[in-house]
Design a protein around this motif. Structure first.
Motif, PDB file in Angstrom:
ATOM      1  N   UNK A 136       0.779  -1.080  -0.066  1.00  0.00           N
ATOM      2  CA  UNK A 136       0.022   0.040   0.105  1.00  0.00           C
ATOM      3  C   UNK A 136       0.726   1.348  -0.079  1.00  0.00           C
ATOM      4  N   UNK A 137       2.239   1.246   0.223  1.00  0.00           N
ATOM      5  CA  UNK A 137       3.095   2.274   0.301  1.00  0.00           C
ATOM      6  C   UNK A 137       3.708   2.647  -1.032  1.00  0.00           C
ATOM      7  N   UNK A 138       4.098   3.884  -1.137  1.00  0.00           N
ATOM      8  CA  UNK A 138       4.639   4.286  -2.429  1.00  0.00           C
ATOM      9  C   UNK A 138       5.881   3.468  -2.680  1.00  0.00           C
ATOM     10  N   UNK A 139       6.855   3.541  -1.591  1.00  0.00           N
ATOM     11  CA  UNK A 139       7.961   2.774  -1.571  1.00  0.00           C
ATOM     12  C   UNK A 139       8.370   2.331  -0.132  1.00  0.00           C
ATOM     13  N   UNK A 140       8.987   1.460  -0.015  1.00  0.00           N
ATOM     14  CA  UNK A 140       9.455   0.382   1.314  1.00  0.00           C
ATOM     15  C   UNK A 140      10.773   0.118   1.164  1.00  0.00           C
ATOM     16  N   UNK A 141      11.696   0.281   2.079  1.00  0.00           N
ATOM     17  CA  UNK A 141      13.048  -0.480   2.220  1.00  0.00           C
ATOM     18  C   UNK A 141      13.129  -0.618   3.586  1.00  0.00           C
ATOM     19  N   UNK A 142      14.016  -1.767   3.669  1.00  0.00           N
ATOM     20  CA  UNK A 142      14.228  -2.388   5.283  1.00  0.00           C
ATOM     21  C   UNK A 142      15.448  -3.195   5.190  1.00  0.00           C
ATOM     22  N   UNK A 143      16.364  -3.176   6.004  1.00  0.00           N
ATOM     23  CA  UNK A 143      17.226  -4.277   6.285  1.00  0.00           C
ATOM     24  C   UNK A 143      16.851  -5.662   6.804  1.00  0.00           C
ATOM     25  N   UNK A 144      17.111  -6.857   6.333  1.00  0.00           N
ATOM     26  CA  UNK A 144      16.852  -7.910   6.745  1.00  0.00           C
ATOM     27  C   UNK A 144      17.922  -8.866   7.035  1.00  0.00           C
ATOM     28  N   UNK A 145      17.628  -9.590   8.252  1.00  0.00           N
ATOM     29  CA  UNK A 145      18.944 -10.559   8.622  1.00  0.00           C
ATOM     30  C   UNK A 145      18.063 -11.773   8.957  1.00  0.00           C
ATOM     31  N   UNK A 146      18.520 -12.805   8.481  1.00  0.00           N
ATOM     32  CA  UNK A 146      17.906 -13.916   8.517  1.00  0.00           C
ATOM     33  C   UNK A 146      18.806 -15.259   8.674  1.00  0.00           C
ATOM     34  N   UNK A 147      18.512 -16.230   9.538  1.00  0.00           N
ATOM     35  CA  UNK A 147      19.363 -17.392   9.846  1.00  0.00           C
ATOM     36  C   UNK A 147      18.285 -18.690   9.633  1.00  0.00           C
ATOM     37  N   UNK A 148      18.913 -19.537   9.035  1.00  0.00           N
ATOM     38  CA  UNK A 148      18.308 -20.957   9.143  1.00  0.00           C
ATOM     39  C   UNK A 148      19.015 -21.915   9.498  1.00  0.00           C
ATOM     40  N   UNK A 149      18.648 -23.028  10.214  1.00  0.00           N
ATOM     41  CA  UNK A 149      19.432 -24.226  10.596  1.00  0.00           C
ATOM     42  C   UNK A 149      18.606 -25.373  10.366  1.00  0.00           C
ATOM     43  N   UNK A 150      19.401 -26.398   9.941  1.00  0.00           N
ATOM     44  CA  UNK A 150      18.902 -27.734   9.726  1.00  0.00           C
ATOM     45  C   UNK A 150      19.456 -28.767  10.642  1.00  0.00           C
TER      46      UNK A 150
ATOM     47  N   UNK B 160      20.505  -8.732   4.052  1.00  0.00           N
ATOM     48  CA  UNK B 160      19.916  -8.151   2.918  1.00  0.00           C
ATOM     49  C   UNK B 160      19.508  -6.761   3.121  1.00  0.00           C
ATOM     50  N   UNK B 161      19.615  -6.062   2.081  1.00  0.00           N
ATOM     51  CA  UNK B 161      18.926  -4.764   2.064  1.00  0.00           C
ATOM     52  C   UNK B 161      17.824  -4.887   0.889  1.00  0.00           C
ATOM     53  N   UNK B 162      16.572  -4.442   1.454  1.00  0.00           N
ATOM     54  CA  UNK B 162      15.427  -4.676   0.453  1.00  0.00           C
ATOM     55  C   UNK B 162      14.933  -3.356   0.093  1.00  0.00           C
ATOM     56  N   UNK B 163      14.448  -3.503  -1.230  1.00  0.00           N
ATOM     57  CA  UNK B 163      13.906  -2.043  -1.619  1.00  0.00           C
ATOM     58  C   UNK B 163      12.370  -2.477  -2.364  1.00  0.00           C
ATOM     59  N   UNK B 164      11.337  -1.766  -2.362  1.00  0.00           N
ATOM     60  CA  UNK B 164      10.074  -1.979  -2.857  1.00  0.00           C
ATOM     61  C   UNK B 164       9.355  -0.713  -3.685  1.00  0.00           C
ATOM     62  N   UNK B 165       9.083  -0.703  -4.663  1.00  0.00           N
ATOM     63  CA  UNK B 165       8.361   0.326  -5.313  1.00  0.00           C
ATOM     64  C   UNK B 165       7.204  -0.080  -6.007  1.00  0.00           C
TER      65      UNK B 165
END
Length: 853
Positions: free
Chosen positions: A147-161, A206-211
């Protein structure tokens, strides 16, 4: 008088001092950190207050809090949505540290009861819980990121098996004596049991950008760290992609949430009230804004649905503040015994909630919950969330995923400074553990065994021998057939790749062989994305007539050797091939090649024509052609090894266009023609109604060619079910120079069986397929009109066995039952027309080994 005033003044000062001293002595200060008791992660925005007071504080983003009061208090109360409320004793009038671990509420949602004089039947009508969920659904568009014109954020994720739920007896087995350093212990009440053996860990920043307009997602991988195995068996990056697909992003605002190949319906999907029962179970007034706890359970316990709780803001926005989802015990999904999802949302500067943290926990296994299995975890943390920040168009150009050049080379100090989540030290140990493990000879031997069992190849230094599942086979032409082959790996060279095999048929007493040489243009494995190589090859072997993509060789194993009906027409094929393959990061690729193909009829197949009324038998035909294949597969992902890769089927379409041009008089070619074939493959997810795999294909051949060069439609005379072949069509039964086909394979995912009491525990799945083929032959290519063309094959009795399609299409369909013992699928196939052709059956039973989640 003055003395009295002075004494009074001193007494007043003394009294004030004593009052201040007393007040200071009674000042109560409590500080500390609040963690999740399960994964030891810090909990942000937890409410902490002195019991029976209005003195309240909240934890910060890393779970720290400080609560102070000028008065003496002996208890603090801790409230957090989805967790048990705790009341803890403290020392009054003292500055102290109290660290707290909160436990999630263990409410069993399947036991929600409504108390009344008479048990009320659940209804959607006039149900305040359903009215509330309708409000949430109505407000979804304004609460989503899009719904926003643009969005940006930093993302850290970890996964383990990890291997999980390992008993002490298993842990202490002789085979593991050298590997005790690998094992970790955890809370026995946690999903996955007590002893676990971590085998994989991956972290990414990660650095995420959405337009929004024009819509574009851009993801920049700033850092990537993962366990590195000996890549003789698997590709380290690809296995991370595979696990990431299994532990997908959870967007509760989407109607459907995809895990592996299954699509779960979100509790706030547009149609959720038809599949879930909702109950208002609590109101939280200690939170700003106030929250409503809305619990839900599936109407059908075997459906791909969740049970859990969501917390809705009561500020008119009806946004999700937190969510706790888990699968029920009866859900129809294989190998997943339990799955839990925890979502936390934070408000931005505009007061709009966005996802700040998600934690996914999955327990995989064959047996019941509590037995040995696998545990998968993924945590995603989002920070620095900004909306409506303009960026130049150049930021969004190019590929949607960009990896920083040094992303996989970040130092330990970089990770220590940039991890957005507190990762427990016991998780980080896996990096050094796997390095140690990889140097152990016993583990290397174990990888060799796994390579033989799962890939079919045995490694000998820089060379692999195999595939062993193709060592033995038989058919009517060759009788008993033996084959042995091998290929080089990157240990031999990262530029040059060699492959070869030899085979011998004991009935026809002929040797068959293949050899190829490839040169990598990007100094990477020719199997690794993006491919870029040149290859030349030579092959002499046996083919099923006209079906060059499904020769005996690729399907060369004991199972495919069993055939139904008459199988006595073959060709000896001799191929010279050269090709240039180039893939791009956008998943567009092209392949430019040359092929010279000599076909020699074998078995009862003959190439006959007529000249001046006289029978002429042709010993062989040769075609030479240049071809160009264009392929586009957006967002395609692979499960990849060092010398192979397998595409994972997802919702995105795959487009393929193949153009060939035959040369007459050059390189021995006898025919001039052009061929154009296009295919579109697409998987459609239909939520609770299952999924459909659809293929639309069309082809056209320009020019005059003999029947072996026409499109000989893919038939199947084995007893196995083949998704992209006609399972009741005989080999060479239909040929065309123009055609259009539609193939639909639909998996209902237990939609019907889940509602039948005696069958639901078996977790069977229903399948339905449709296959239609329209086509024909132009007069110039019809041997019935031109006797000088090679004539259609006949049976030994002279009865025609090859035809062109008439005005009606060929149609067949099937009804199947899958997930039998979790690995088998049986289909009853019906052929609807052309039933008068010799040797055909109207019905057939086919089986397929099919592993599914």
């Amino acid at each position: 008088m003055n003395d009295i005033k002075k004494k009074s003044f001193y007494i007043l000062i003394l009294l004030n001092f004593l009052i201040l001293l007393t007040a200071s002595a009674q000042h109560t200060v409590v500080s500390g950190t609040i963690l999740d008791s399960r994964d030891k992660s810090p909990l942000p925005y937890v409410t902490v207050l002195f019991k029976d007071s209005r003195i309240v504080t909240k934890t910060d983003a890393v779970g720290k809090y400080t609560l102070s009061s000028p008065g003496p208090f002996s208890q603090i109360q801790v409230n957090y949505v989805g967790y048990k409320t705790q009341v803890l004793p403290i020392s009054p009038a003292v500055t102290q540290t109290v660290n707290i671990r909160l436990q999630e509420t263990s409410q069993s949602l399947t036991e929600v009861k409504i108390s009344s004089g008479k048990k009320a039947r659940y209804r959607n009508k006039d149900n305040p819980a359903v009215e509330l969920i309708h409000k949430v659904i109505e407000h979804k568009p304004m609460n989503r990121m899009e719904s926003e014109k643009t969005v940006e954020f930093q993302q850290y994720d970890w996964m383990q098996f990890s291997l999980s739920n390992l008993s002490e007896k298993f842990k202490n087995k002789k085979i593991f004596r050298k590997y005790q350093f690998l094992f970790d212990e955890q809370d026995s009440n946690e999903v996955g049991g007590k002893n676990i053996l971590p085998v994989y860990l991956r972290e990414r920043l990660l650095q995420n950008y959405y337009r929004k307009n024009p819509e574009k997602n851009k993801v920049v991988v700033l850092a990537d760290k993962h366990v590195n195995f000996d890549d003789g068996l698997v590709d380290n990056n690809a296995i991370g992609t595979y696990f990431e697909r299994m532990y997908a992003d959870v967007d509760i605002y989407k109607n459907n949430i995809v895990f592996t190949n299954s699509q779960f319906l979100s509790p706030i999907a547009d149609g959720a009230p038809a599949f879930y029962k909702f109950f208002i179970t609590d109101t939280i007034t200690t939170h700003t804004p106030n929250l409503i706890e809305l619990s839900f359970i599936p109407r059908n316990e075997n459906g791909l649905l969740f049970e859990g709780r969501i917390y809705i803001t009561m500020d008119g926005k009806y946004a999700v503040q937190d969510a706790f989802l888990k699968t029920g015990k009866g859900v129809n999904i294989n190998f997943i015994r339990a799955m839990e999802v925890k979502l936390n949302f934070d408000a931005d500067t505009a007061g709009k909630f966005h996802l700040s943290k998600s934690h996914l926990l999955v327990d995989f296994g064959l047996g019941k919950e509590g037995g040995r299995g696998f545990k998968g975890e993924r945590t995603v943390v989002i920070k620095n969330y900004k909306s409506n920040v303009d960026h130049p168009d150049s930021l969004y150009r190019g590929e949607s995923l960009v990896v920083a050049p040094d992303a996989e080379k970040r130092s330990d100090q970089y990770w220590a400074e940039n991890r957005l989540d507190t990762l427990a030290k016991d998780k980080l140990k896996i990096y050094s553990n796997i390095d140690t493990l990889g140097k152990m000879k016993s583990f290397k031997r174990l990888l060799d065994v796994a390579s033989v069992l799962f890939i079919g190849y045995k490694k000998f230094g820089p060379v692999e021998a195999g595939p062993f599942y193709g060592f033995y086979g038989f058919n009517n032409l060759e009788g008993f057939r033996l084959r042995l082959g091998g290929r080089t790996t990157t240990d031999f060279s990262t530029r040059w790749y060699l492959a070869a095999y030899g085979a011998y048929g004991f009935k026809d007493e002929k040797f068959k062989y293949y050899g190829s040489v490839a040169y990598s243009l990007n100094n990477k494995s020719i199997y690794k994305f993006p491919q870029s190589f040149i290859r030349v090859s030579y092959q002499r072997d046996v083919d099923v007539p006209g079906d060059e993509s499904k020769t005996v060789v690729p399907e060369d194993n004991i199972v495919s050797s069993f055939r139904r009906g008459v199988n006595n027409q073959f060709i000896y094929s001799q191929f010279y091939r050269a090709e240039y393959m180039q893939e791009y990061a956008s998943h567009f690729s092209f392949n430019i090649g040359f092929k010279r193909w000599t076909q020699t009829p074998a078995g009862t197949l003959v190439y006959d024509s007529f000249e001046n009324g006289q029978l002429v038998r042709t010993g062989q035909i040769t075609s030479a052609e240049f071809n160009l294949e264009l392929r586009y597969a957006p967002h395609e992902r692979f499960y990849q090894g060092k010398t192979y890769r397998e595409r994972t089927i997802e919702k995105y379409p795959v487009f393929d266009l193949n153009f060939s041009s035959g040369l007459k008089g050059a390189f021995g070619g006898q025919y001039e023609y052009q061929s154009l074939i296009g295919t579109i493959d697409k998987r459609f997810y239909l939520s609770q109604f299952g999924r459909s795999d659809v293929r639309l294909e069309g082809g056209y051949i320009f020019g005059k060619v003999p029947f072996p060069l026409l499109d000989i439609h893919h038939a199947n005379q084995s007893y196995s079910y083949q998704v992209y072949a006609y399972n009741l069509m005989n080999f060479q039964e239909f040929v065309s120079d123009h055609y259009l086909s539609l193939n639909v394979d639909h998996n209902f995912n237990g939609l019907i069986f889940n509602r039948i009491p005696l069958l639901r525990k078996l977790k069977l799945r229903e399948y339905a397929t449709f296959k239609g083929l329209m086509g024909g032959i132009r007069d110039e290519n019809n041997p019935n009109l031109h006797p000088n063309l090679l004539q259609f094959p006949t049976t030994e009795d002279g009865v025609a066995r090859t035809y062109s399609l008439g005005s009606k299409p060929y149609i067949e369909g099937s009804i199947g039952v899958g997930n039998i013992f979790k690995v088998l699928r049986f289909d009853v196939v019906k052929r609807f027309n052309y039933l008068d052709n010799p040797g055909v059956s109207e019905y057939g039973l086919r089986a397929k080994v099919q592993f599914e989640f």
